[in-house]
Design a protein around this motif. Structure first.
Motif, PDB file in Angstrom:
ATOM      1  N   VAL A 270       0.856  -1.188   0.000  1.00 56.51           N
ATOM      2  CA  VAL A 270       0.000   0.000   0.000  1.00 56.51           C
ATOM      3  C   VAL A 270       0.890   1.236   0.000  1.00 56.51           C
ATOM      4  CG1 VAL A 270      -1.796   1.270   1.233  1.00 56.51           C
ATOM      5  CG2 VAL A 270      -1.821  -1.242   1.224  1.00 56.51           C
ATOM      6  N   HIS A 271       0.649   2.157  -0.951  1.00 56.29           N
ATOM      7  CA  HIS A 271       1.462   3.363  -1.091  1.00 56.29           C
ATOM      8  C   HIS A 271       0.706   4.564  -0.532  1.00 56.29           C
ATOM      9  CE1 HIS A 271       4.486   6.043  -2.676  1.00 56.29           C
ATOM     10  NE2 HIS A 271       3.563   6.734  -3.318  1.00 56.29           N
ATOM     11  N   ARG A 272       1.328   5.215   0.450  1.00 54.73           N
ATOM     12  CA  ARG A 272       0.778   6.416   1.091  1.00 54.73           C
ATOM     13  C   ARG A 272      -0.673   6.218   1.547  1.00 54.73           C
ATOM     14  NH1 ARG A 272       4.319  10.463   0.703  1.00 54.73           N
ATOM     15  NH2 ARG A 272       2.766  11.904   1.533  1.00 54.73           N
ATOM     16  N   GLY A 273      -0.953   5.043   2.024  1.00 53.91           N
ATOM     17  CA  GLY A 273      -2.250   4.766   2.621  1.00 53.91           C
ATOM     18  C   GLY A 273      -3.405   4.594   1.654  1.00 53.91           C
ATOM     19  N   ARG A 274      -3.130   4.527   0.340  1.00 50.73           N
ATOM     20  CA  ARG A 274      -4.210   4.404  -0.633  1.00 50.73           C
ATOM     21  C   ARG A 274      -4.123   3.060  -1.367  1.00 50.73           C
ATOM     22  NH1 ARG A 274      -7.353   8.415  -0.715  1.00 50.73           N
ATOM     23  NH2 ARG A 274      -8.569   7.450  -2.403  1.00 50.73           N
ATOM     24  N   VAL A 275      -5.291   2.455  -1.524  1.00 49.83           N
ATOM     25  CA  VAL A 275      -5.414   1.229  -2.306  1.00 49.83           C
ATOM     26  C   VAL A 275      -6.156   1.587  -3.587  1.00 49.83           C
ATOM     27  CG1 VAL A 275      -6.420  -1.084  -2.415  1.00 49.83           C
ATOM     28  CG2 VAL A 275      -5.417  -0.258  -0.270  1.00 49.83           C
ATOM     29  N   ASP A 276      -5.498   1.428  -4.728  1.00 54.23           N
ATOM     30  CA  ASP A 276      -6.087   1.760  -6.030  1.00 54.23           C
ATOM     31  C   ASP A 276      -6.131   0.504  -6.888  1.00 54.23           C
ATOM     32  OD1 ASP A 276      -5.969   4.836  -5.735  1.00 54.23           O
ATOM     33  OD2 ASP A 276      -3.893   4.234  -5.383  1.00 54.23           O
ATOM     34  N   CYS A 277      -7.284   0.232  -7.460  1.00 57.44           N
ATOM     35  CA  CYS A 277      -7.383  -0.963  -8.290  1.00 57.44           C
ATOM     36  C   CYS A 277      -6.851  -0.680  -9.693  1.00 57.44           C
ATOM     37  CB  CYS A 277      -8.821  -1.469  -8.352  1.00 57.44           C
ATOM     38  SG  CYS A 277      -9.902  -0.603  -9.492  1.00 57.44           S
ATOM     39  N   ARG A 278      -6.141  -1.660 -10.241  1.00 53.01           N
ATOM     40  CA  ARG A 278      -5.657  -1.566 -11.618  1.00 53.01           C
ATOM     41  C   ARG A 278      -6.657  -2.182 -12.592  1.00 53.01           C
ATOM     42  NH1 ARG A 278       0.805  -3.135 -11.154  1.00 53.01           N
ATOM     43  NH2 ARG A 278       1.324  -1.643  -9.505  1.00 53.01           N
ATOM     44  N   GLU A 279      -7.370  -3.177 -12.122  1.00 52.27           N
ATOM     45  CA  GLU A 279      -8.391  -3.831 -12.937  1.00 52.27           C
ATOM     46  C   GLU A 279      -9.599  -4.057 -12.033  1.00 52.27           C
ATOM     47  OE1 GLU A 279      -9.982  -5.006 -16.345  1.00 52.27           O
ATOM     48  OE2 GLU A 279      -7.812  -4.698 -16.310  1.00 52.27           O
ATOM     49  N   PHE A 280     -10.753  -3.450 -12.397  1.00 54.98           N
ATOM     50  CA  PHE A 280     -11.934  -3.560 -11.538  1.00 54.98           C
ATOM     51  C   PHE A 280     -12.322  -5.020 -11.366  1.00 54.98           C
ATOM     52  CE2 PHE A 280     -16.473  -3.285 -10.470  1.00 54.98           C
ATOM     53  CZ  PHE A 280     -16.406  -2.385  -9.420  1.00 54.98           C
ATOM     54  N   PRO A 281     -12.562  -5.455 -10.129  1.00 58.64           N
ATOM     55  CA  PRO A 281     -12.879  -6.865  -9.892  1.00 58.64           C
ATOM     56  C   PRO A 281     -14.224  -7.262 -10.491  1.00 58.64           C
ATOM     57  CG  PRO A 281     -13.169  -5.573  -7.889  1.00 58.64           C
ATOM     58  CD  PRO A 281     -12.523  -4.665  -8.883  1.00 58.64           C
ATOM     59  N   VAL A 282     -14.410  -8.561 -10.660  1.00 59.90           N
ATOM     60  CA  VAL A 282     -15.704  -9.102 -11.068  1.00 59.90           C
ATOM     61  C   VAL A 282     -16.555  -9.205  -9.805  1.00 59.90           C
ATOM     62  CG1 VAL A 282     -16.914 -11.051 -12.114  1.00 59.90           C
ATOM     63  CG2 VAL A 282     -14.646 -10.376 -12.957  1.00 59.90           C
ATOM     64  N   VAL A 283     -17.506  -8.299  -9.657  1.00 53.37           N
ATOM     65  CA  VAL A 283     -18.305  -8.228  -8.440  1.00 53.37           C
ATOM     66  C   VAL A 283     -19.666  -8.864  -8.690  1.00 53.37           C
ATOM     67  CG1 VAL A 283     -19.314  -6.721  -6.690  1.00 53.37           C
ATOM     68  CG2 VAL A 283     -17.139  -6.102  -7.770  1.00 53.37           C
ATOM     69  N   VAL A 284     -19.980  -9.908  -7.931  1.00 49.96           N
ATOM     70  CA  VAL A 284     -21.279 -10.567  -8.000  1.00 49.96           C
ATOM     71  C   VAL A 284     -21.987 -10.323  -6.670  1.00 49.96           C
ATOM     72  CG1 VAL A 284     -22.509 -12.752  -8.276  1.00 49.96           C
ATOM     73  CG2 VAL A 284     -20.416 -12.325  -9.583  1.00 49.96           C
ATOM     74  N   ILE A 285     -23.099  -9.607  -6.727  1.00 55.13           N
ATOM     75  CA  ILE A 285     -23.877  -9.277  -5.528  1.00 55.13           C
ATOM     76  C   ILE A 285     -25.165 -10.090  -5.566  1.00 55.13           C
ATOM     77  CG2 ILE A 285     -25.010  -7.435  -4.236  1.00 55.13           C
ATOM     78  CD1 ILE A 285     -23.204  -5.446  -5.738  1.00 55.13           C
ATOM     79  N   THR A 286     -25.437 -10.841  -4.511  1.00 54.08           N
ATOM     80  CA  THR A 286     -26.665 -11.628  -4.475  1.00 54.08           C
ATOM     81  C   THR A 286     -27.692 -10.986  -3.553  1.00 54.08           C
ATOM     82  OG1 THR A 286     -26.092 -13.090  -2.619  1.00 54.08           O
ATOM     83  CG2 THR A 286     -25.263 -13.697  -4.805  1.00 54.08           C
ATOM     84  N   SER A 287     -28.950 -11.218  -3.881  1.00 52.07           N
ATOM     85  CA  SER A 287     -30.058 -10.697  -3.077  1.00 52.07           C
ATOM     86  C   SER A 287     -31.220 -11.668  -3.184  1.00 52.07           C
ATOM     87  CB  SER A 287     -30.479  -9.312  -3.581  1.00 52.07           C
ATOM     88  OG  SER A 287     -31.728  -8.925  -3.010  1.00 52.07           O
ATOM     89  N   ASN A 288     -31.869 -11.916  -2.050  1.00 52.42           N
ATOM     90  CA  ASN A 288     -33.069 -12.748  -2.025  1.00 52.42           C
ATOM     91  C   ASN A 288     -34.332 -11.939  -2.243  1.00 52.42           C
ATOM     92  OD1 ASN A 288     -31.727 -15.210  -1.597  1.00 52.42           O
ATOM     93  ND2 ASN A 288     -31.644 -14.866   0.607  1.00 52.42           N
ATOM     94  N   GLY A 289     -34.167 -10.642  -2.553  1.00 54.15           N
ATOM     95  CA  GLY A 289     -35.320  -9.791  -2.814  1.00 54.15           C
ATOM     96  C   GLY A 289     -36.096  -9.427  -1.569  1.00 54.15           C
ATOM     97  N   GLU A 290     -35.418  -9.423  -0.409  1.00 64.65           N
ATOM     98  CA  GLU A 290     -36.114  -9.120   0.832  1.00 64.65           C
ATOM     99  C   GLU A 290     -36.398  -7.632   0.990  1.00 64.65           C
ATOM    100  OE1 GLU A 290     -33.953 -10.825   4.058  1.00 64.65           O
ATOM    101  OE2 GLU A 290     -34.200 -12.888   3.344  1.00 64.65           O
TER     102      GLU A 290
END
Length: 316
Positions: A205-225
């Motif tokens: 980690v450089h100077r306290g910042r985390v920067d993504c180089r390639e956006f992750p594959v984000v899968v968000i699940t929901s049961n529709g509640e």
């Protein structure tokens, strides 16, 4: 296959005996080493139209919001994507009512650092660096990746606090976050190696910042509640997985248990469909019933079918 008394390992007669346990279902195997199985290694059946939605999210680098009843394969989809695209181990963030954004980004063990510092001072030893007490969470680890994108599973977001989806917006849009405890360090400590959600792995980690180089594959699940705010939905690609019909159920059973399982399906699929109201039975319950019958279990034994194909809604 007709069941016999031999399948009963436990008899409830008080007599001690040594028994040989039968082979576990493929989805309940916890063998160690290279042969260890996982949900990403099981066949995942998905219609082309649904796969196209997944591909749209991959191209747009947008989170995929997957809805559907329990057992429709929402969480398994993340493992299937990671397996097919060889993106490594899935980073999972199981959300509950106490979950916060910081939990997913990082944790700083200030108390542990103070305790260790006092111990080392007392022994005249050098104090350990702050990086040993900072651990990136699943979201933080996904953003800190320096190679191919990681797959992040945000499981059951609708169980979280009402403000959590909005808290995620800035991170999803900017792809970065700050760790204040590291940002305050002097210039000579501008680069700090911290722990990650991957066992034994670290990230710089450089100077306290985390920067993504390639956006992750984000899968968000929901049961529709519950509903999500429009600003959050606008930044997601939405996929609703329907309950499988009879043909799809047969394909799922065959894919998981082989063609030989079709002989054990008769009657069980119809019983499953007769009992299934929207959201009240999951496909893996049918797989459980078929697996038991294939292994000689008498599914007509009193109360057994009801125990395996129990409804998920209502009181127990």
């Amino acid at each position: 296959m007709t069941g016999t008394g031999d399948w009963r390992l436990f008899r409830g007669d008080g007599a001690a005996r040594r028994v040989e346990f039968p082979e576990a279902p493929p989805w309940r195997s916890f063998s160690s080493g290279e042969g260890r199985s996982g949900p990403w290694e099981r066949p995942y059946l998905i219609e082309r139209r649904h796969a196209d939605v997944v591909n749209a999210a991959l191209h747009l680098r947008r989170p995929l919001l997957v809805t559907g009843h329990p057992g429709t394969g929402k969480s398994s989809l993340a493992h299937a994507v990671a397996h097919e695209l060889t993106l490594g181990r899935v980073l999972r963030w199981p959300v509950n009512s106490r979950s916060t954004l910081q939990d997913a980004l990082y944790r700083y063990d200030a108390i542990g650092r103070l305790r260790e510092a006092n111990l080392h001072r007392g022994n005249g030893e050098q104090e350990p660096g702050i990086g040993s007490y900072v651990r990136l969470g699943p979201l933080g680890t996904a953003l800190a990746g320096t190679g191919r994108p990681r797959v992040l599973l945000v499981d059951e977001l609708d169980k979280g606090d009402v403000d959590l989806p909005n808290d995620l917006l800035t991170v999803f849009e900017e792809g970065e976050f700050e760790i204040p405890e590291l940002a305050r360090l002097p210039e000579e400590q501008s680069q700090v190696s911290v722990l990650t959600a991957d066992p034994g792995e670290e990230a710089l980690v450089h100077r306290g910042r985390v920067d993504c180089r390639e956006f992750p594959v984000v899968v968000i699940t929901s049961n529709g509640e519950r509903d999500f705010p429009p600003a959050f939905l606008r930044r997601c690609i939405r996929l609703d997985l329907p309950d499988p019909d009879e043909r799809q159920l047969r394909d799922i059973v065959s894919a998981h248990l082989g063609d030989s399982s079709m002989a054990a399906v008769d009657g069980l699929i119809q019983a499953f469909l007769n009992r299934r109201a929207p959201g009240e039975l999951a496909t893996d319950q049918l797989l459980n019933a078929v697996f038991l019958r294939m292994n000689g279990v008498d599914m007509n034994a009193e109360g057994l079918l009801e125990a395996v194909l129990h409804r998920l809604g209502g009181t127990v």
